[in-house]
Enzyme design. Sequence first.
Site, mmCIF file in Angstrom:
data_model
loop_
_atom_site.group_PDB
_atom_site.id
_atom_site.type_symbol
_atom_site.label_atom_id
_atom_site.label_comp_id
_atom_site.label_asym_id
_atom_site.label_seq_id
_atom_site.Cartn_x
_atom_site.Cartn_y
_atom_site.Cartn_z
ATOM 1 N N ARG A 166 -27.262 -4.128 -7.199
ATOM 2 C CA ARG A 166 -27.445 -5.026 -6.074
ATOM 3 C C ARG A 166 -28.895 -5.005 -5.583
ATOM 4 O O ARG A 166 -29.688 -4.142 -5.963
ATOM 5 C CB ARG A 166 -26.519 -4.625 -4.919
ATOM 6 C CG ARG A 166 -25.059 -4.895 -5.156
ATOM 7 C CD ARG A 166 -24.169 -4.332 -4.052
ATOM 8 N NE ARG A 166 -24.119 -2.867 -4.086
ATOM 9 C CZ ARG A 166 -23.414 -2.131 -3.229
ATOM 10 N NH1 ARG A 166 -22.738 -2.713 -2.255
ATOM 11 N NH2 ARG A 166 -23.392 -0.813 -3.332
ATOM 12 N N LYS A 213 -28.276 1.002 -1.014
ATOM 13 C CA LYS A 213 -27.765 2.365 -0.917
ATOM 14 C C LYS A 213 -28.781 3.265 -0.219
ATOM 15 O O LYS A 213 -29.926 2.874 0.026
ATOM 16 C CB LYS A 213 -27.442 2.919 -2.305
ATOM 17 C CG LYS A 213 -26.352 2.156 -3.032
ATOM 18 C CD LYS A 213 -25.037 2.124 -2.267
ATOM 19 C CE LYS A 213 -24.355 3.480 -2.225
ATOM 20 N NZ LYS A 213 -23.045 3.427 -1.515
ATOM 21 N N TYR A 250 -27.357 1.095 3.941
ATOM 22 C CA TYR A 250 -26.161 1.926 4.034
ATOM 23 C C TYR A 250 -26.592 3.382 3.873
ATOM 24 O O TYR A 250 -27.169 3.747 2.845
ATOM 25 C CB TYR A 250 -25.169 1.598 2.908
ATOM 26 C CG TYR A 250 -24.427 0.293 3.049
ATOM 27 C CD1 TYR A 250 -23.558 0.063 4.107
ATOM 28 C CD2 TYR A 250 -24.575 -0.707 2.085
ATOM 29 C CE1 TYR A 250 -22.864 -1.129 4.228
ATOM 30 C CE2 TYR A 250 -23.877 -1.903 2.190
ATOM 31 C CZ TYR A 250 -23.021 -2.109 3.262
ATOM 32 O OH TYR A 250 -22.334 -3.287 3.361
ATOM 33 N N HIS A 295 -24.310 6.250 5.212
ATOM 34 C CA HIS A 295 -23.119 7.111 5.125
ATOM 35 C C HIS A 295 -23.521 8.571 5.346
ATOM 36 O O HIS A 295 -23.206 9.460 4.563
ATOM 37 C CB HIS A 295 -22.407 6.928 3.778
ATOM 38 C CG HIS A 295 -21.886 5.545 3.560
ATOM 39 N ND1 HIS A 295 -20.786 5.041 4.237
ATOM 40 C CD2 HIS A 295 -22.305 4.547 2.741
ATOM 41 C CE1 HIS A 295 -20.557 3.806 3.848
ATOM 42 N NE2 HIS A 295 -21.469 3.477 2.947
ATOM 43 N N GLU A 308 -23.529 0.529 8.083
ATOM 44 C CA GLU A 308 -22.089 0.765 8.227
ATOM 45 C C GLU A 308 -21.624 1.038 9.646
ATOM 46 O O GLU A 308 -20.414 1.012 9.913
ATOM 47 C CB GLU A 308 -21.641 1.913 7.301
ATOM 48 C CG GLU A 308 -22.108 3.300 7.700
ATOM 49 C CD GLU A 308 -23.470 3.645 7.110
ATOM 50 O OE1 GLU A 308 -23.859 4.820 7.213
ATOM 51 O OE2 GLU A 308 -24.144 2.755 6.553
ATOM 52 N N ASP A 367 -17.387 7.028 -0.288
ATOM 53 C CA ASP A 367 -18.701 7.021 0.359
ATOM 54 C C ASP A 367 -18.707 7.877 1.623
ATOM 55 O O ASP A 367 -19.757 8.349 2.060
ATOM 56 C CB ASP A 367 -19.117 5.588 0.726
ATOM 57 C CG ASP A 367 -19.856 4.891 -0.407
ATOM 58 O OD1 ASP A 367 -20.496 5.588 -1.207
ATOM 59 O OD2 ASP A 367 -19.773 3.659 -0.490
#
Length: 372
Positions: free
Chosen positions: A15, A75, A94, A96, A118, A270
Amino acid sequence: MIVGVLKEIKVEENRVCMTPAGAEIMKHNGHHVLIETSAGVGSGFSDEDYKNAGAEISPSAADVYARSEMVMHVKEPQPNEYPLIREGQIVFTYFHFAAGEELTRAMIDRKAICVTYETITHPDGSLPLLTPMSEVAGRMAAQEAAKYLERAQGGRGILMGGVPGVAPATVMVIGGGVVGTHAAQMACGLGAKVYLLDMDLDRLRHLSEVMPKNCFPMMSSPATVRELVKEVDVVIGAVLVHGAKAPKLVTRDMLTTMKPGSVLVDVAIDQGGCFETSKATTHTDPIYTVDGVVHYCVANMPGAVPLTSTMALTNATLPYAVKLANQGWKQAALADDGIRDGLNVVSGQVCYAGVADAFGLDFVPVETVLQA
């Protein structure tokens, strides 16, 4: 503002965090966009596409980090990127955090402004930047479950939807949110018998009204999970606790009661995973078996369909990226409660309770950070 778009370097991640159309919109808002060379290739966008949208192509990640006031990823930054992140630099991606102590401590040390996709919220309480990837991951979960039920993949040798005269697979989806609903819809569409578990009675009433007749919404409890795992062929874990580690809902002991060749798909990996035996895998090596049960725990499921995922993600993230660039992180957070909720680690301080609790770190309320 100079906004940097980085190439994804996590394993099997194709991505990109901004399409050429998104870069054009950033330019129209008066910002300069740096695109790391080949950043969009995995999603079908060439450097020339970005140039035509008014972006500048940068030769390396180091150059993007060095020149940009805000950098964007899909990511979380990888360890080799940590030294490149500057104090006060906005990193919008993101993260996490609750599933990664090393990452959390690294961002504290770098004193970056970490705005997490997120945990940004919508006024209705939903998570608008998690939603599109949750939709993709939920739909993929049913597809992957159907695939790994095949004998050649280590599964029981069951066709998800069965055929006339032969029963279909039975699927348990734990969690009735975005991921779980989309997973259940896909499994139902393939013809499976689906149990959809959630703990919110109002949500269950809604699901009972809108889901297909081969979907059976049920109140979730340890006892219900413990009994259903004996019956089902597939368990899809779709539980999210905002910004915190996922609870362990299927224990190691339960695996011994499951049918050999059953499949577990952990979409919550995740956030640490919601099965006790879960460990993160990749698209290159997606499964492993414990006690005869196939585990699919790929940590970036939407990366397998990058064109769909990139376009869906940019649709959601771009308005927030524009606000951060137009107003700066502090003014944007003061003006938008949703962006404020996205602030997890700021200038060396942890300002999201779920992250602090996960690792026993000091918690500083985000209001305190914004008043500094």
